[in-house]
Design an enzyme around this catalytic site. Sequence first.
Site, PDB file in Angstrom:
ATOM      1  N   CYS A 206       0.935  -1.250  -0.054  1.00  0.00           N
ATOM      2  CA  CYS A 206      -0.210   0.011   0.018  1.00  0.00           C
ATOM      3  C   CYS A 206       0.868   1.239   0.009  1.00  0.00           C
ATOM      4  CB  CYS A 206      -0.958  -0.136   0.956  1.00  0.00           C
ATOM      5  SG  CYS A 206      -2.532   1.039   1.077  1.00  0.00           S
TER       6      CYS A 206
ATOM      7  N   HIS B 118      -3.187  -5.334   0.104  1.00  0.00           N
ATOM      8  CA  HIS B 118      -2.838  -5.915   1.218  1.00  0.00           C
ATOM      9  C   HIS B 118      -2.915  -7.384   1.191  1.00  0.00           C
ATOM     10  CE1 HIS B 118      -2.657  -2.123   3.761  1.00  0.00           C
ATOM     11  NE2 HIS B 118      -3.445  -1.690   2.990  1.00  0.00           N
TER      12      HIS B 118
ATOM     13  N   GLU C 108      -1.467  -9.496   2.930  1.00  0.00           N
ATOM     14  CA  GLU C 108      -1.550 -10.024   4.191  1.00  0.00           C
ATOM     15  C   GLU C 108      -3.012 -10.702   4.735  1.00  0.00           C
ATOM     16  OE1 GLU C 108      -1.772  -5.723   5.357  1.00  0.00           O
ATOM     17  OE2 GLU C 108      -0.851  -6.907   3.692  1.00  0.00           O
TER      18      GLU C 108
END
Length: 600
Positions: free
Chosen positions: A398, A525, A527
């Site tokens: 990001c 993102h 993750e």
Amino acid sequence: MKYVLVTGGVVSGLGKGVTASSIGVLLKACGLRVTSIKIDPYLNTDAGTMSPFEHGEVFVLDDGGEVDLDLGNYERFLDIKLTRDNNITTGKIYQHVIAKERKGDYLGKTVQVVPHITDAIQEWIERVAAIPVDGEEGPADVCVIELGGTIGDIESAPFIEALGQFSYRVGPGNFCLVHVSLVPVLNVVGEQKTKPTQHSVRGLRGLGLIPDILACRSTKALEENVKEKLAQFCHVPQESIFTLYDVPNIWHIPLLLKDQKAHLAISKVLNLASIVKEPSLEEWTSRAELCDSLHVPVRIAVVGKYTGLSDAYLSILKALLHASVACHKKLVVDWVPACDLEKETEKENPNAYKAAWKLLKDVDGVLVPGGFGDRGVEGKILAAKYARENKIPFLGICLGMQVAVIEFARSVLCLHDANSTEFKPDTKHPCIVFMPEGSRTHMGGTMRLGSRKSIFTVKDNKSAKLYGNKSFVDERHRHRYEVNPDMVERLEKAGLSFAAKDETGKRMEIVELPNHPFFIGAQFHPEYKSRPGKASPLFLGLIAASCGELDTVMNPASVHQHLISNGPKSVVVNGTSKKALNGMADVRHNNGYCNGLYTR
């Protein structure tokens, strides 16, 4: 539908989140379908506008919901996809009830906490529990509900009352209350003390909720006489009192519950004894044992703004962990405060400046996570510059991708004024600009949120290979700013490759440096979708590159071999953060469970 409610007493941060998740894992291993709900009694509509220092990271769901980080824990443990409505807040409930009142749905009645707020809570739970979250059709068999906070908190009173009513509404055999409490050991005496739990259960019963099961947090297993005392004073059968003591990593918690026959106690309360099978946790067991055995380190610097609180980057830590275990490496995380890398710090605090740069120069890989605001941005740019120039594996997420683009424009294109309009609105070379569909007046829920397609436009690049040479990927987003489309051509001519774009082809999603061992930035993102046994491809690439094994994981035939059972042990966190990190559900609460995260 069967319901399991998990509450907490005595102190906050006992690990209700992992207790709830572990109960879900156990029931799922028994052949049941499980969903989860988190109740947060705060007045915010969602977690989106809260500072990470207040409440840890904001976890983003596929539908764009900005929710409490515990929902990330549920998704990782149970491998499910939740919705924004799986996170109930006081703000959402009151907003819903007031909207109905304005429409006239209450037919002129006086709108009160009881029955209108409490009824709305119960109806919300029933509605959301029926939403399938595991990819199959139809509702789940069991809904695990976690009530945030501690019994006795003023803000949770309407939820306590609603859940008390709800237990009668669904009837006996459909509701099981698990109370997580603390059994401390005083160093002076060396004896496990039951009085805090006795008082907590007394308060719970006084509020109309009667616990069926006690999950007792302690440093070691409860002694038999302690269990007998708790059973006597708390009116809970001794076989329904379980110890959740400190373990090498949190993946042992479902195994602890299994060993103590928690599944039998829960199934007995829920009248499921005739249909549940013996839990199958062989893969879970091998994962926990593998995590305990790792010893070859891989050192990653996380250069961020919120390094004083690791919960601000909880999903980052978990994704790094999943990838490192997939590569059979012990993860060592060095927290590097981005502002300490800046020239101003060299003047004001030279020791902090030297310490930060020493950490950065000693690592195998660098990760710059997302964030908001200008504090530490120049430090992140310097970290990206160091990684680019010294061929250190780099992953920017990001804002981390955006600072990599800014750094490239400054250093390679010699646009020394290059910046983001977020930090310098009047910059002459705006590399990063505000997205036209965003709102400048309202903060909550106005970003580009949720799962969106990123289409690979450049073939034969590292990110595409890591994703198995797919034509596109779906990843979750949370941003207001984007790479300036007007500068893309100039950046590409200078050697920066935009490997993936959105469906319009105008929004940059993945950036790479082709002539670098591993230099990748992602606007999304990754993750948030990382799972034990299913490590995020970009995180897997970062760890593999940091270990010198990138070619192995980019080979499609061998990627699957690396996506093995991952577990959250063998993480050493050092550097400047001195927050206690041995948390069970999340690092935030310093609850004593050892999840393999250590400060040094």
